[in-house]
Scaffold this motif. Structure first.
Motif, PDB file in Angstrom:
ATOM      1  N   ASP A 259       0.831  -1.209   0.000  1.00  0.00           N
ATOM      2  CA  ASP A 259       0.000   0.000   0.000  1.00  0.00           C
ATOM      3  C   ASP A 259       0.862   1.254   0.000  1.00  0.00           C
ATOM      4  O   ASP A 259       0.611   2.203  -0.740  1.00  0.00           O
ATOM      5  CB  ASP A 259      -0.906   0.016   1.240  1.00  0.00           C
ATOM      6  CG  ASP A 259      -2.129  -0.864   1.057  1.00  0.00           C
ATOM      7  OD1 ASP A 259      -2.291  -1.432  -0.033  1.00  0.00           O
ATOM      8  OD2 ASP A 259      -2.923  -0.973   2.017  1.00  0.00           O
ATOM      9  N   LEU A 260       1.881   1.256   0.866  1.00  0.00           N
ATOM     10  CA  LEU A 260       2.752   2.426   0.982  1.00  0.00           C
ATOM     11  C   LEU A 260       3.520   2.685  -0.310  1.00  0.00           C
ATOM     12  O   LEU A 260       3.622   3.824  -0.773  1.00  0.00           O
ATOM     13  CB  LEU A 260       3.734   2.232   2.142  1.00  0.00           C
ATOM     14  CG  LEU A 260       3.135   2.148   3.553  1.00  0.00           C
ATOM     15  CD1 LEU A 260       4.202   1.739   4.553  1.00  0.00           C
ATOM     16  CD2 LEU A 260       2.518   3.479   3.954  1.00  0.00           C
ATOM     17  N   LEU A 261       4.069   1.617  -0.888  1.00  0.00           N
ATOM     18  CA  LEU A 261       4.880   1.774  -2.091  1.00  0.00           C
ATOM     19  C   LEU A 261       4.044   2.053  -3.333  1.00  0.00           C
ATOM     20  O   LEU A 261       4.498   2.754  -4.245  1.00  0.00           O
ATOM     21  CB  LEU A 261       5.740   0.521  -2.315  1.00  0.00           C
ATOM     22  CG  LEU A 261       7.134   0.476  -1.701  1.00  0.00           C
ATOM     23  CD1 LEU A 261       8.052   1.484  -2.371  1.00  0.00           C
ATOM     24  CD2 LEU A 261       7.110   0.696  -0.202  1.00  0.00           C
ATOM     25  N   ALA A 262       2.827   1.535  -3.357  1.00  0.00           N
ATOM     26  CA  ALA A 262       1.973   1.740  -4.535  1.00  0.00           C
ATOM     27  C   ALA A 262       1.701   3.221  -4.751  1.00  0.00           C
ATOM     28  O   ALA A 262       1.703   3.706  -5.888  1.00  0.00           O
ATOM     29  CB  ALA A 262       0.663   0.974  -4.363  1.00  0.00           C
ATOM     30  N   LEU A 263       1.491   3.947  -3.658  1.00  0.00           N
ATOM     31  CA  LEU A 263       1.249   5.385  -3.768  1.00  0.00           C
ATOM     32  C   LEU A 263       2.499   6.104  -4.259  1.00  0.00           C
ATOM     33  O   LEU A 263       2.445   6.941  -5.161  1.00  0.00           O
ATOM     34  CB  LEU A 263       0.812   5.936  -2.408  1.00  0.00           C
ATOM     35  CG  LEU A 263       0.400   7.410  -2.379  1.00  0.00           C
ATOM     36  CD1 LEU A 263      -0.819   7.635  -3.254  1.00  0.00           C
ATOM     37  CD2 LEU A 263       0.113   7.856  -0.957  1.00  0.00           C
ATOM     38  N   GLU A 264       3.637   5.751  -3.674  1.00  0.00           N
ATOM     39  CA  GLU A 264       4.903   6.385  -4.059  1.00  0.00           C
ATOM     40  C   GLU A 264       5.257   6.118  -5.519  1.00  0.00           C
ATOM     41  O   GLU A 264       5.804   6.987  -6.203  1.00  0.00           O
ATOM     42  CB  GLU A 264       6.017   5.856  -3.150  1.00  0.00           C
ATOM     43  CG  GLU A 264       7.404   6.346  -3.497  1.00  0.00           C
ATOM     44  CD  GLU A 264       8.490   5.630  -2.715  1.00  0.00           C
ATOM     45  OE1 GLU A 264       9.598   5.471  -3.254  1.00  0.00           O
ATOM     46  OE2 GLU A 264       8.230   5.231  -1.561  1.00  0.00           O
ATOM     47  N   LEU A 265       4.934   4.912  -5.997  1.00  0.00           N
ATOM     48  CA  LEU A 265       5.328   4.510  -7.348  1.00  0.00           C
ATOM     49  C   LEU A 265       4.260   4.793  -8.401  1.00  0.00           C
ATOM     50  O   LEU A 265       4.424   4.426  -9.563  1.00  0.00           O
ATOM     51  CB  LEU A 265       5.662   3.007  -7.354  1.00  0.00           C
ATOM     52  CG  LEU A 265       6.842   2.586  -6.459  1.00  0.00           C
ATOM     53  CD1 LEU A 265       6.968   1.074  -6.427  1.00  0.00           C
ATOM     54  CD2 LEU A 265       8.134   3.233  -6.921  1.00  0.00           C
ATOM     55  N   HIS A 266       3.180   5.442  -7.995  1.00  0.00           N
ATOM     56  CA  HIS A 266       2.125   5.783  -8.956  1.00  0.00           C
ATOM     57  C   HIS A 266       2.722   6.657 -10.063  1.00  0.00           C
ATOM     58  O   HIS A 266       3.386   7.658  -9.787  1.00  0.00           O
ATOM     59  CB  HIS A 266       0.997   6.541  -8.243  1.00  0.00           C
ATOM     60  CG  HIS A 266      -0.230   6.695  -9.070  1.00  0.00           C
ATOM     61  ND1 HIS A 266      -0.330   7.618 -10.094  1.00  0.00           N
ATOM     62  CD2 HIS A 266      -1.417   6.034  -9.040  1.00  0.00           C
ATOM     63  CE1 HIS A 266      -1.518   7.527 -10.647  1.00  0.00           C
ATOM     64  NE2 HIS A 266      -2.208   6.574 -10.024  1.00  0.00           N
ATOM     65  N   PRO A 267       2.514   6.307 -11.337  1.00  0.00           N
ATOM     66  CA  PRO A 267       3.197   7.019 -12.432  1.00  0.00           C
ATOM     67  C   PRO A 267       2.914   8.520 -12.472  1.00  0.00           C
ATOM     68  O   PRO A 267       3.805   9.299 -12.818  1.00  0.00           O
ATOM     69  CB  PRO A 267       2.674   6.311 -13.694  1.00  0.00           C
ATOM     70  CG  PRO A 267       1.469   5.542 -13.260  1.00  0.00           C
ATOM     71  CD  PRO A 267       1.702   5.190 -11.841  1.00  0.00           C
ATOM     72  N   ILE A 268       1.704   8.931 -12.121  1.00  0.00           N
ATOM     73  CA  ILE A 268       1.387  10.361 -12.146  1.00  0.00           C
ATOM     74  C   ILE A 268       2.062  11.082 -10.989  1.00  0.00           C
ATOM     75  O   ILE A 268       2.683  12.147 -11.161  1.00  0.00           O
ATOM     76  CB  ILE A 268      -0.138  10.577 -12.109  1.00  0.00           C
ATOM     77  CG1 ILE A 268      -0.780  10.001 -13.375  1.00  0.00           C
ATOM     78  CG2 ILE A 268      -0.470  12.067 -11.969  1.00  0.00           C
ATOM     79  CD1 ILE A 268      -2.294  10.082 -13.395  1.00  0.00           C
TER      80      ILE A 268
END
Length: 430
Positions: free
Chosen positions: A308-317
């Motif tokens: 969850d934490l990394l998904a936000l950080e790695l979001h392309p936008i």
């Protein structure tokens, strides 16, 4: 240890939050200290520090601003030992100023290690302080036959220390269902003394706490979490009981995922209790807390939270958003999430030193700057050190906490932490 010069590096996931959210009021600085049984000698402490940073070159970093994220860059700044001279956990990072992100000071018999959370977490700070203390004691007592010791594995490299374990264990395929956050009860008391950080410490017997915890069939952390929840509840009015008490409890992820990283690698759980809907007895609070810990502290749950934490950080936008915009969003998110917790409880566990070094050490302690009420603890030998920190008038909660411990057969000895008169004004007054 296999040495290799530290290199510039990206911030880990937690460090990105701390770099964006820190300010004068919430410095994101914590202190780990060791109280010896002898007065600290400045020149020996400086020599010990020089040796320690050779072991941990990744601490010799400054925070720099990139286009999309902050990053850490090696520097030639040399850490200089000073006698304690300012309010504990004061700001170490000042925007656009090239400074080290840690500091070593001393006062009487105490060695203080303060660090900006961007650089490391509690585990990394513990390893640094243990190395520093062992180097100091060897220098001070080698003529008496004290042998040098290696505190870290000989095959550990700087690359091991600098590895980002959040990224290592991230898997975009694993998701967890979104849990709705509930607004938690907030402690609101009149701020004291120009908003200074207040530190109140006590020491109890590890054996006493373990004995009672085992009698109740729970871990020490579960037992103390339940006591903390009850201590806070005793200060709530009927109206305030409409909101649950929620504690943030950091979790060392190294217990679930193999890692020798000195960077941040922790998660947290948020045990909460709604006293308006549940049985108020200590036995029921303890049972609920035990069940909550058992349900949440699994490798699967921890892995899902990492994702969850990394998904936000790695979001392309979001990755392409400029740093200043990211900082504004992170700061706003941090402020919003503060409303989901009442207080923080951080158990740094046991600090262990080689047997030959133990006779020279009184105890270890830890506390942190916080915008809320925070309880930190760590143990050394049979001494379990508690530290409440707050910028609010929360003495009643501490009183309740120790009274509840006494009712469980555990007696606390109050420690009056000695701090010198600050040589510089608190930023809270500026």
């Amino acid at each position: 240890m296999n040495q290799k010069k530290a290199r510039w590096r990206r911030l880990d996931n937690a460090a990105k939050l701390y770099s964006a959210a820190s300010n004068k009021r919430d410095t994101r600085v914590f202190r780990f200290y060791c109280e010896l049984k002898e007065e600290v000698r400045k020149e020996l402490l400086q020599e010990a520090l020089d040796q320690t940073v050779e072991t941990f070159p990744m601490f010799l970093m400054v925070l720099r601003k990139g286009l999309f994220w902050h990053y850490l860059e090696p520097c030639n700044l040399h850490p200089v030992v000073k006698e304690e001279y300012k309010e504990p956990c004061s700001r170490l990072y000042v925007k656009d100023k090239k400074t080290l992100l840690f500091e070593v000071t001393y006062y009487k018999k105490r060695i203080n290690f303060e660090v900006f959370h961007v650089l490391t977490d509690g585990t990394g700070a513990t390893e640094f302080l243990k190395e520093l203390v062992s180097n100091y004691l060897y220098l001070a007592h080698q003529k008496e036959g004290l042998e040098p010791v290696s505190m870290l594995p000989e095959d550990m490299t700087v690359q091991d220390q600098e590895s980002d374990s959040f990224l290592k264990y991230y898997s975009k395929d694993q998701k967890r269902p979104k849990e709705k956050k509930i607004r938690a009860f907030q402690i609101r008391r009149k701020k004291k003394d120009g908003n200074h950080l207040h530190v109140h410490e006590s020491v109890v017997s590890v054996k006493e706490v373990l004995k009672r915890s085992r009698e109740l069939g729970v871990s020490m952390t579960v037992f103390l979490t339940a006591v903390f929840l009850k201590a806070i509840h005793e200060e709530m009015s009927k109206m305030q009981e409409k909101k649950p008490i929620v504690l943030m409890v950091p979790v060392n992820l190294r217990k679930f995922f193999p890692s020798t990283s000195m960077l941040n690698f922790f998660n947290w759980i948020e045990p909460g209790y709604d006293f308006s809907k549940r049985d108020r007895s200590f036995e029921e609070v303890l049972r609920y807390t035990k069940d909550f810990f058992e349900e949440q502290l699994t490798k699967e749950k921890m892995s899902a939270h990492i994702n969850d934490l990394l998904a936000l950080e790695l979001h392309p936008i979001l990755r392409l958003a400029p740093l200043e915009l990211k900082n504004l969003c992170i700061h706003a998110g941090a402020k919003f999430s503060e409303k989901n917790t009442t207080a923080i409880f951080s158990n740094m566990s046991a600090v262990r030193m080689p047997d030959s070094y133990v006779p020279y050490i009184e105890r270890f302690g830890v506390f942190t700057n916080t915008p809320k009420l925070e309880l930190c603890l760590c143990s050394f030998e049979d001494k379990l050190s508690f530290a409440f920190t707050s910028r609010y008038d929360t003495v009643n909660i501490e009183r309740n906490f120790y009274r509840l411990l006494k009712e469980q057969g555990i007696t606390a000895e109050k420690v009056e932490p000695e701090f010198p008169m600050p040589q510089m004004p608190s930023e809270q007054e500026m």
